[in-house]
Structure formats: C-alpha cells, structure tokens
Motif scaffolding. Structure first.
Motif, PDB file in Angstrom:
ATOM      1  N   UNK B  91       0.850  -1.204   0.000  1.00  0.00           N
ATOM      2  CA  UNK B  91       0.000   0.000   0.000  1.00  0.00           C
ATOM      3  C   UNK B  91       0.882   1.250   0.000  1.00  0.00           C
ATOM      4  N   UNK B  92       1.842   1.285   0.949  1.00  0.00           N
ATOM      5  CA  UNK B  92       2.668   2.486   1.100  1.00  0.00           C
ATOM      6  C   UNK B  92       3.567   2.680  -0.125  1.00  0.00           C
ATOM      7  N   UNK B  93       4.167   1.598  -0.596  1.00  0.00           N
ATOM      8  CA  UNK B  93       5.092   1.715  -1.733  1.00  0.00           C
ATOM      9  C   UNK B  93       4.363   2.217  -2.968  1.00  0.00           C
ATOM     10  N   UNK B  94       3.152   1.718  -3.166  1.00  0.00           N
ATOM     11  CA  UNK B  94       2.386   2.128  -4.337  1.00  0.00           C
ATOM     12  C   UNK B  94       2.102   3.632  -4.271  1.00  0.00           C
ATOM     13  N   UNK B  95       1.725   4.112  -3.083  1.00  0.00           N
ATOM     14  CA  UNK B  95       1.426   5.539  -2.924  1.00  0.00           C
ATOM     15  C   UNK B  95       2.702   6.372  -3.086  1.00  0.00           C
ATOM     16  N   UNK B  96       3.792   5.938  -2.429  1.00  0.00           N
ATOM     17  CA  UNK B  96       5.020   6.739  -2.424  1.00  0.00           C
ATOM     18  C   UNK B  96       5.671   6.746  -3.807  1.00  0.00           C
ATOM     19  N   UNK B  97       5.949   5.575  -4.350  1.00  0.00           N
ATOM     20  CA  UNK B  97       6.677   5.550  -5.624  1.00  0.00           C
ATOM     21  C   UNK B  97       5.762   5.897  -6.806  1.00  0.00           C
ATOM     22  N   UNK B  98       4.522   5.417  -6.752  1.00  0.00           N
ATOM     23  CA  UNK B  98       3.622   5.641  -7.889  1.00  0.00           C
ATOM     24  C   UNK B  98       3.001   7.019  -7.891  1.00  0.00           C
ATOM     25  N   UNK B  99       2.486   7.471  -6.745  1.00  0.00           N
ATOM     26  CA  UNK B  99       1.732   8.726  -6.716  1.00  0.00           C
ATOM     27  C   UNK B  99       2.586   9.933  -6.322  1.00  0.00           C
ATOM     28  N   UNK B 100       3.422   9.791  -5.284  1.00  0.00           N
ATOM     29  CA  UNK B 100       4.157  10.977  -4.796  1.00  0.00           C
ATOM     30  C   UNK B 100       5.415  11.217  -5.636  1.00  0.00           C
ATOM     31  N   UNK B 101       6.282  10.217  -5.718  1.00  0.00           N
ATOM     32  CA  UNK B 101       7.530  10.396  -6.479  1.00  0.00           C
ATOM     33  C   UNK B 101       7.306  10.236  -7.989  1.00  0.00           C
ATOM     34  N   UNK B 102       6.187   9.647  -8.345  1.00  0.00           N
ATOM     35  CA  UNK B 102       5.789   9.405  -9.744  1.00  0.00           C
ATOM     36  C   UNK B 102       6.891   8.692 -10.538  1.00  0.00           C
TER      37      UNK B 102
END
Lengths: 224, 243
Positions: B91-102
C-alpha cells in the motif's frame, strides 16, 4: 431450559484426563449442587455448560439440541456464569451493572432501570452499598453479590455459580446462600453451583452430586 | 583505523571484544559488498519478478526473526507477520513511488528495494513490541476477558481495549522518532545523502517522506498483524485458546 451432559469427558492439552463418562441433566427450575475436592474439575464442568470450553468427547444438549448449534453469545447470555473470583470493572457499581449492555449481542435488550437494579440489591441485602460507590473498594462479599446481580440483569434462564461462597465470611456466606435459593424458588432460575464447601439449602428443589475423578455420583446429604 | 582504536581500547580495558570487533568488521564489509552487488544486478535487470522475489526474501527473514523474537508457543506468528508486512508495504510503496515520487514503473528497484528495507526494519520492531504486549495483556487480563465473554461479548468486544493499547504500544517508537528527528539525532539516510553531495533541503524532503512513510506502514502493518494474531488466540466459539 434444560441442559444435559451425555458421557462427557474432558482432557486439557498435554494433561491427564480430568474426568470421563459424566452424565448429568439439569431440569428447568432445578437447583443442582456439585461438590468435590479442589482440582477435580468442578469449574471445568461448569465451563462446558456455557461453552467456555469444549468437551473432549460426549455430547452436551441444550433443550435437546447440541450446544454447538446455538449462537454462542446468545447462549452465554441465557446461561449466565459467575466466576469464582468476582471481577469488577473499574468504575462505579452502576458501571458494572451496565457493563453487559454495551455488547452487540445485547441487541434490543433495554438497559435495566434504577428500580430493577435496586430491587436486586435489596434481594442480595446490599443496603449499605450505593450505585455510585466505587466497585473496586467493596468487600469481597459485596463484590461477589454485585457480580451475581450483574449476571442476573441480563436475564439468564440458568445460572452457573463457581464457588460463590469460598472467599466469604460466615455472614456473607449465609446471605449468598439464602439469596441464591430465593432466586431459584421465587424467580424460577435454574442453578448449577459447584463448591468444595458445605452449602445449605432448605426450600429449593435440589439434587446434590459428588464429583470425583472419573465419577459424578448423586448423594443424599451434603459432603463437607 | 576506527576499529583499531576500538580494539586497542578493548585490550586496555580487558573487555575481550577484539575478536568480535574484527569478525564484525569483516562481516560488515562482506555483507554490505554482497548486498551492493546483488542490488546492482537487480537494478540493472529491472525485472519486476526479480524485485518481488528480492522483496519477498527480505520479508520472509523479517517474519522469521519476529517469530523467533516473540516467544509464543500457542500461536504461530510467521504467516500473520508475513502477510501484514507485504500488505502494508505494498500500500505504502504504491502511494510513495507511484503517486508521490511518480516513478515509472512504480516497482523501479532503486526506489522499491531501499524503501522496502527501511520499512521492514521499522515494522519488525513495531510488530515485535505489539505482539509481545498482546500476549502479555491477553494473559494478564484473561479473567476480565472471560467475564465479558460470559456476559455475551464477542472476543472482539472482550479485547477491544487491549487491541487499542497494543497498537499504540507498537506505534510509540515511530511517533517518538517523529518528535525527536533533527533535535536528538540526524537520520542515517539523510546524513548519507548529504555526505554523498545532495543539498540538505533535498535530503530533508526525502527524509520527511521516509519518516511519514514509516509511520503509515508501521500503523498499517501493526494493525493487520494484531488483528490476525488476536483472532488466532480465540476459537470460533469465542473461547480463549492461550494456555
């Protein structure tokens, strides 16, 4: 409500058989006293009846149906169990009375009113105790009676009492004995009570049993 | 040089740590170089299956470590800890790498593996603390739990307060870290970035992201594992299964 134990055995993990081949039937309105020495399995026998434990073998029937077919939270509300050591929830006496009514299984059951709480406190001769008193500061005898009332407020049809007088002085013991007998005779609540002490009953429709290793035997007189 | 100084100190004060210091130093070099080469290999290949395999391997050992650290014979802990760490990090990795850091793709190993390593290390501590506390509280409060069960409570209702206290206990180290970061100590990751030439403000942005990510993953992981393990402490008939 009727409870029947058929050829019931119990063995805790990695320990010797506690008892086996136990047969017992509690009829509606009856008062059963089970006496026996410490460690013989009296508490475990009670715990089987409200499904706090499972029998190793044999059958337990409630009104003719296997105990496992009943929804367990509602079963435990109908078959109230009063622990040997009265556990008080931190807070007032009233908080303790209201404690069972926060659970989902209470469903539509209304919080008992002040009149009902007071009626039970009078029945158990708790005149000196107020609903606002700190439950943790009561004497053991008073806590034992508060614990009984807390269970009764849920309206059980059967009451299982585990050594209710073992920690009490003579005066408190007589009050609890008399109150339980009145519950049975006047309110029609069936009772199974286990104790290693003598227990005096004068009016109740009662039977006495002696639990020994591997044997539950009906006796005609109290074993003290 | 540093180890030699420590070794001399050990000799002077008769601490008998010389062998451990030498062995520890050799292991640090060997383990980190080995990890470095493995990471370089994984980063170059950029194969999602290899990333997942590497990540699963890390979690496998973390779950094994927790099972060994929390001494509990009545409940098996490996599966719940493994599942909770996988779910919380995904969950966290998807949000951090996918959404925040893109980062594209979101499983890019340069991001996914190091972040995962940090999360697993933190989650291991939080989950160990929470599980230790869960078992001790369930045993300590067994009479009160049984009282509630006897009055018609489900096991969830009978242990609601304990569950909340346990999740809080697991979260405290992460929250303390939020309170003291920058005041008491500089985080290792940020220090490493600054030493490697990154601007302090950039390093700080990443550090804030990492700190918040660790709190989120610790909260999710602890909550999941505690719920699963609590379930395993009771039977289907709401009976306590702990001895």
């Amino acid at each position: 409500m009727r409870i029947e134990l058929r050829n019931v055995s119990l063995q805790h993990d990695g320990k010797p058989l506690l008892f086996q081949g136990i047969n017992l039937a509690l009829e509606s309105g009856e008062f059963i006293l089970v006496q026996g020495a410490s460690g013989v399995g009296k508490s475990s026998l009670l715990r089987l009846m409200n499904r706090l434990q499972e029998a190793t073998s044999g059958e337990i029937l409630i009104d003719g149906k296997l105990i496992a077919t009943y929804e367990v939270t509602s079963l435990r509300r109908n078959i109230g169990y009063v622990q040997q050591t009265p556990i008080m929830i931190p807070g007032s006496v009233e908080d303790n009375f209201n404690f069972p009514f926060q659970f989902h299984s209470t469903g539509a059951q209304k919080l008992p009113g002040l009149d009902e709480k007071q009626m039970w406190m009078d029945t158990f001769l708790l005149e000196g105790v107020k609903l606002s008193d700190d439950a943790m500061k009561l004497s053991v005898g008073q806590k034992q009676r508060i614990a009984l009332i807390r269970t009764l407020l849920v309206n059980p049809k059967i009451l299982l009492c585990d050594e209710p007088t073992s920690a009490l002085d003579q005066q408190s013991k007589e009050i609890v004995e008399d109150s339980l007998e009145r519950l049975n005779v006047e309110h029609g609540i069936s009772i199974v009570l286990v104790t290693h002490l003598d227990f005096t009953l004068s009016r109740a429709n009662s039977r006495r049993f002696l639990l020994q290793p591997n044997r539950l035997e009906e006796v005609s007189v109290s074993i003290s | 040089m540093f180890v030699v100084v420590a070794g001399v100190g050990s000799l002077l004060f008769k601490l008998r740590l010389e062998k451990d210091l030498a062995w520890g130093t050799m292991r640090t070099f060997a383990q980190l170089f080995l990890v470095g080469y493995i990471l370089k290999f994984i980063f170059d290949i950029k194969n999602p299956y290899l990333v997942i395999l590497c990540y699963t391997w890390m979690i496998f050992w973390a779950a094994q470590t927790i099972s060994g650290r929390v001494k509990e014979k009545d409940v098996r802990l490996f599966a719940p800890t493994f599942v909770s760490m996988v779910v919380s990090y995904m969950i966290v990795a998807f949000v951090v790498t996918g959404a925040i850091l893109q980062v594209k793709p979101w499983y890019t190993p340069q991001y996914f593996i190091p972040l995962g390593g940090m999360i697993i290390g933190n989650s291991m501590n939080a989950i160990s603390i929470a599980l230790d506390r869960l078992f001790s509280d369930l045993r300590k409060e067994s009479d009160t739990i049984e009282l509630a069960l006897c009055l018609g409570a489900t096991y969830q209702e009978a242990t609601g307060d304990i569950l909340r206290a346990v999740i809080k206990a697991g979260m405290i180290p992460s929250i303390n870290a939020l309170m003291t970061v920058g005041l008491v100590s500089l985080p290792g990751m940020m220090t490493g970035q600054i030493l490697s030439g990154t601007q302090p403000l950039t390093a700080i942005k990443y550090q804030i992201l990492v700190m918040l990510m660790l709190v989120a993953s610790t909260a999710i992981g602890t909550a999941i594992v505690v719920h699963i393990v609590r379930r395993r402490c009771f039977t289907k008939a709401h009976q306590m299964a702990l001895s």
